[in-house]
Design a protein around this motif. Sequence first.
Motif, PDB file in Angstrom:
ATOM      1  N   HIS A 146       0.782  -1.231   0.000  1.00  0.00           N
ATOM      2  CA  HIS A 146       0.000   0.000   0.000  1.00  0.00           C
ATOM      3  C   HIS A 146       0.819   1.289   0.000  1.00  0.00           C
ATOM      4  O   HIS A 146       0.381   2.288  -0.582  1.00  0.00           O
ATOM      5  CB  HIS A 146      -0.930   0.027   1.224  1.00  0.00           C
ATOM      6  CG  HIS A 146      -1.921  -1.084   1.272  1.00  0.00           C
ATOM      7  ND1 HIS A 146      -2.955  -1.216   0.363  1.00  0.00           N
ATOM      8  CD2 HIS A 146      -2.040  -2.140   2.122  1.00  0.00           C
ATOM      9  CE1 HIS A 146      -3.674  -2.289   0.639  1.00  0.00           C
ATOM     10  NE2 HIS A 146      -3.149  -2.865   1.706  1.00  0.00           N
ATOM     11  N   VAL A 147       1.976   1.298   0.658  1.00  0.00           N
ATOM     12  CA  VAL A 147       2.682   2.563   0.869  1.00  0.00           C
ATOM     13  C   VAL A 147       3.733   2.825  -0.199  1.00  0.00           C
ATOM     14  O   VAL A 147       3.731   3.892  -0.836  1.00  0.00           O
ATOM     15  CB  VAL A 147       3.319   2.615   2.280  1.00  0.00           C
ATOM     16  CG1 VAL A 147       3.898   4.003   2.540  1.00  0.00           C
ATOM     17  CG2 VAL A 147       2.281   2.272   3.354  1.00  0.00           C
TER      18      VAL A 147
ATOM     19  N   VAL B  85      -3.593  18.192   3.014  1.00  0.00           N
ATOM     20  CA  VAL B  85      -3.252  16.805   3.320  1.00  0.00           C
ATOM     21  C   VAL B  85      -3.532  15.942   2.098  1.00  0.00           C
ATOM     22  O   VAL B  85      -4.653  15.962   1.566  1.00  0.00           O
ATOM     23  CB  VAL B  85      -4.071  16.286   4.519  1.00  0.00           C
ATOM     24  CG1 VAL B  85      -3.717  14.828   4.814  1.00  0.00           C
ATOM     25  CG2 VAL B  85      -3.826  17.154   5.745  1.00  0.00           C
ATOM     26  N   PRO B  86      -2.546  15.180   1.618  1.00  0.00           N
ATOM     27  CA  PRO B  86      -2.792  14.317   0.461  1.00  0.00           C
ATOM     28  C   PRO B  86      -3.921  13.324   0.745  1.00  0.00           C
ATOM     29  O   PRO B  86      -3.883  12.629   1.771  1.00  0.00           O
ATOM     30  CB  PRO B  86      -1.456  13.582   0.277  1.00  0.00           C
ATOM     31  CG  PRO B  86      -0.437  14.472   0.915  1.00  0.00           C
ATOM     32  CD  PRO B  86      -1.147  15.109   2.072  1.00  0.00           C
ATOM     33  N   PRO B  87      -4.930  13.257  -0.105  1.00  0.00           N
ATOM     34  CA  PRO B  87      -6.040  12.319   0.130  1.00  0.00           C
ATOM     35  C   PRO B  87      -5.556  10.881   0.311  1.00  0.00           C
ATOM     36  O   PRO B  87      -6.141  10.125   1.096  1.00  0.00           O
ATOM     37  CB  PRO B  87      -6.899  12.471  -1.137  1.00  0.00           C
ATOM     38  CG  PRO B  87      -6.601  13.852  -1.624  1.00  0.00           C
ATOM     39  CD  PRO B  87      -5.158  14.088  -1.302  1.00  0.00           C
TER      40      PRO B  87
ATOM     41  N   GLU C 286      -4.907   9.852   4.043  1.00  0.00           N
ATOM     42  CA  GLU C 286      -6.069   9.474   4.845  1.00  0.00           C
ATOM     43  C   GLU C 286      -6.586   8.096   4.444  1.00  0.00           C
ATOM     44  O   GLU C 286      -7.043   7.323   5.293  1.00  0.00           O
ATOM     45  CB  GLU C 286      -7.162  10.533   4.720  1.00  0.00           C
ATOM     46  CG  GLU C 286      -6.802  11.868   5.363  1.00  0.00           C
ATOM     47  CD  GLU C 286      -6.480  11.737   6.848  1.00  0.00           C
ATOM     48  OE1 GLU C 286      -7.137  10.934   7.543  1.00  0.00           O
ATOM     49  OE2 GLU C 286      -5.562  12.440   7.312  1.00  0.00           O
ATOM     50  N   GLU C 287      -6.501   7.779   3.173  1.00  0.00           N
ATOM     51  CA  GLU C 287      -6.911   6.442   2.719  1.00  0.00           C
ATOM     52  C   GLU C 287      -6.020   5.364   3.329  1.00  0.00           C
ATOM     53  O   GLU C 287      -6.504   4.322   3.784  1.00  0.00           O
ATOM     54  CB  GLU C 287      -6.847   6.371   1.190  1.00  0.00           C
ATOM     55  CG  GLU C 287      -7.855   7.251   0.481  1.00  0.00           C
ATOM     56  CD  GLU C 287      -7.651   7.246  -1.037  1.00  0.00           C
ATOM     57  OE1 GLU C 287      -7.009   6.298  -1.548  1.00  0.00           O
ATOM     58  OE2 GLU C 287      -8.106   8.192  -1.704  1.00  0.00           O
ATOM     59  N   LEU C 288      -4.720   5.634   3.344  1.00  0.00           N
ATOM     60  CA  LEU C 288      -3.775   4.674   3.924  1.00  0.00           C
ATOM     61  C   LEU C 288      -4.012   4.509   5.417  1.00  0.00           C
ATOM     62  O   LEU C 288      -3.927   3.390   5.953  1.00  0.00           O
ATOM     63  CB  LEU C 288      -2.344   5.134   3.662  1.00  0.00           C
ATOM     64  CG  LEU C 288      -1.849   5.059   2.223  1.00  0.00           C
ATOM     65  CD1 LEU C 288      -0.495   5.755   2.085  1.00  0.00           C
ATOM     66  CD2 LEU C 288      -1.737   3.604   1.763  1.00  0.00           C
ATOM     67  N   LYS C 289      -4.314   5.585   6.106  1.00  0.00           N
ATOM     68  CA  LYS C 289      -4.536   5.518   7.547  1.00  0.00           C
ATOM     69  C   LYS C 289      -5.755   4.653   7.869  1.00  0.00           C
ATOM     70  O   LYS C 289      -5.727   3.863   8.816  1.00  0.00           O
ATOM     71  CB  LYS C 289      -4.702   6.930   8.117  1.00  0.00           C
ATOM     72  CG  LYS C 289      -3.406   7.724   8.131  1.00  0.00           C
ATOM     73  CD  LYS C 289      -3.604   9.164   8.547  1.00  0.00           C
ATOM     74  CE  LYS C 289      -3.919   9.301  10.007  1.00  0.00           C
ATOM     75  NZ  LYS C 289      -3.938  10.728  10.432  1.00  0.00           N
TER      76      LYS C 289
ATOM     77  N   ALA D 124       5.306   6.759   9.017  1.00  0.00           N
ATOM     78  CA  ALA D 124       4.867   6.509  10.390  1.00  0.00           C
ATOM     79  C   ALA D 124       3.455   7.035  10.635  1.00  0.00           C
ATOM     80  O   ALA D 124       2.690   6.450  11.415  1.00  0.00           O
ATOM     81  CB  ALA D 124       5.846   7.132  11.374  1.00  0.00           C
ATOM     82  N   GLU D 125       3.105   8.132   9.963  1.00  0.00           N
ATOM     83  CA  GLU D 125       1.767   8.682  10.171  1.00  0.00           C
ATOM     84  C   GLU D 125       0.679   7.737   9.684  1.00  0.00           C
ATOM     85  O   GLU D 125      -0.443   7.746  10.205  1.00  0.00           O
ATOM     86  CB  GLU D 125       1.611  10.039   9.484  1.00  0.00           C
ATOM     87  CG  GLU D 125       0.274  10.687   9.817  1.00  0.00           C
ATOM     88  CD  GLU D 125       0.047  12.033   9.160  1.00  0.00           C
ATOM     89  OE1 GLU D 125      -1.104  12.516   9.209  1.00  0.00           O
ATOM     90  OE2 GLU D 125       1.000  12.603   8.606  1.00  0.00           O
ATOM     91  N   VAL D 126       0.989   6.927   8.708  1.00  0.00           N
ATOM     92  CA  VAL D 126       0.018   5.962   8.200  1.00  0.00           C
ATOM     93  C   VAL D 126      -0.487   5.066   9.329  1.00  0.00           C
ATOM     94  O   VAL D 126      -1.650   4.670   9.362  1.00  0.00           O
ATOM     95  CB  VAL D 126       0.652   5.111   7.072  1.00  0.00           C
ATOM     96  CG1 VAL D 126      -0.263   3.951   6.687  1.00  0.00           C
ATOM     97  CG2 VAL D 126       0.956   5.980   5.862  1.00  0.00           C
ATOM     98  N   PHE D 127       0.399   4.790  10.286  1.00  0.00           N
ATOM     99  CA  PHE D 127       0.079   3.888  11.395  1.00  0.00           C
ATOM    100  C   PHE D 127      -0.222   4.655  12.693  1.00  0.00           C
ATOM    101  O   PHE D 127      -0.267   4.058  13.762  1.00  0.00           O
ATOM    102  CB  PHE D 127       1.248   2.930  11.618  1.00  0.00           C
ATOM    103  CG  PHE D 127       1.661   2.190  10.371  1.00  0.00           C
ATOM    104  CD1 PHE D 127       1.043   0.998  10.008  1.00  0.00           C
ATOM    105  CD2 PHE D 127       2.662   2.695   9.538  1.00  0.00           C
ATOM    106  CE1 PHE D 127       1.421   0.318   8.856  1.00  0.00           C
ATOM    107  CE2 PHE D 127       3.043   2.023   8.379  1.00  0.00           C
ATOM    108  CZ  PHE D 127       2.416   0.829   8.033  1.00  0.00           C
ATOM    109  N   ASN D 128      -0.385   5.974  12.586  1.00  0.00           N
ATOM    110  CA  ASN D 128      -0.603   6.857  13.732  1.00  0.00           C
ATOM    111  C   ASN D 128       0.554   6.761  14.731  1.00  0.00           C
ATOM    112  O   ASN D 128       0.360   6.803  15.951  1.00  0.00           O
ATOM    113  CB  ASN D 128      -1.923   6.550  14.447  1.00  0.00           C
ATOM    114  CG  ASN D 128      -2.563   7.800  15.047  1.00  0.00           C
ATOM    115  OD1 ASN D 128      -2.519   8.877  14.456  1.00  0.00           O
ATOM    116  ND2 ASN D 128      -3.145   7.670  16.230  1.00  0.00           N
ATOM    117  N   CYS D 129       1.753   6.672  14.195  1.00  0.00           N
ATOM    118  CA  CYS D 129       2.957   6.522  15.014  1.00  0.00           C
ATOM    119  C   CYS D 129       3.962   7.634  14.742  1.00  0.00           C
ATOM    120  O   CYS D 129       5.177   7.409  14.785  1.00  0.00           O
ATOM    121  CB  CYS D 129       3.604   5.158  14.745  1.00  0.00           C
ATOM    122  SG  CYS D 129       2.649   3.742  15.315  1.00  0.00           S
TER     123      CYS D 129
END
Length: 404
Positions: free
Chosen positions: A23-24, A44-46, A49-52, A95-100
């Motif tokens: 995905h990333v 914010v790139p759309p 948010e989809e990845l998150k 890291a933001e994808v995983f809220n980390c």
Amino acid sequence: MNFEYSEKVQQLISRVDAFMQKHVFPVEEEYEEFIEAPENLWVVPPILEELKQKAKAAGLWNLFLPHEYGKFSPGLTNLEYAPLAELMGRIEWAAEVFNCNAPDTGNMEVLAKYGSEEQQECWLKPLLEGSIRSAYLMTEPAVASSDATNVECSIVREGNEYVINGRKWWGSGMYDPRTQVLLVMGKSDPTAARHLQQSTIIVPRHTPGVTVIRPLKVFNSVHSPSGHAEVLLENVRVPVANMILGEGRGFEIAQGRLGPGRIHHCMRLIGAAQRCLDLMCKRVNSRVAFGKKLSEQGSIREDVARSRCEIEQARLLTLAAADKMDRFGNKVAKDLISMIKIVAPQMCQTVADRAIQAHGGMGVSQDTPITNLYTYARFIRIADGPDQVHMAQLGRSTISAANS
């Protein structure tokens, strides 16, 4: 220290790696092109948010929060989180994808460890859900903020409110449209003992008196969509209930916040350096100069060998620090945290520099992620305490131990 990960952690490593691969990595170029477009400044790139949402649905969420935080934590130790953060570090923003991602991770740890139930319900819960973002305001342009006791921003109680006045900078996340809460460190009692003068208070982002003055560029990049800002606080009023833990506890909170944050950066930098090395190996094995592959040149092989050694050394030191944090606490592990904060950013910068050189002109272009990873490493040599502060502290501790 047990070098073998449990089956649970091995499965998580496989799942995070697979998520990154599926995905990333495929959208890395799309993300970079989006944020570089002038019309997308502070947007914010759309795809992010989809990845998150995909990561949350996959159960790969808030992995950073250590097990001692109880109901807020997914149950991992720092040692167990290390290889997961390393995988995330292969892309600067992953890291933001995983809220980390920082500074949210540090702010969430502060609220989870020190926050009241009301503060946790109002701010920690949406941060853990990833529905809002946050900023941390400690550093000030007028003083050497590597010594947090220097901060001059004032926090004065007036009745049922605190009034905040000061100027901050390097407020990461201030330009992000999702940022809704600021944690501000300031001086509440200049007459108290040196480390009891400071307090940390919660300020809603859009409180009157909070003015974003300008973005601060890092190597000529504004780091959209989150950015780093200089911020003016003029007669900012917040309820007394927004004080975290109590007056005079700000330095204590800052130290508790920065320990995990420092090692998280180091974990990610191991992954960043590993990716630089992997890219260098592929490049030199496919490029021919002066009649033979670059990989057949002795100097190239030496660079690859040194890089591999240095990455592994930093990886093991990071794991040792994480293990000591888990078993004895952050305070006992402070020397190891200082060691890895000194070693990992410089190591990553050095490995990235070799990878840039091996790529020639391509190495300094946008055609590889290496320059992003290089600047990330260079920035972290200052963020969360510059190299010199950690070396001074570690040197003092080492001399003291040898003479005790």
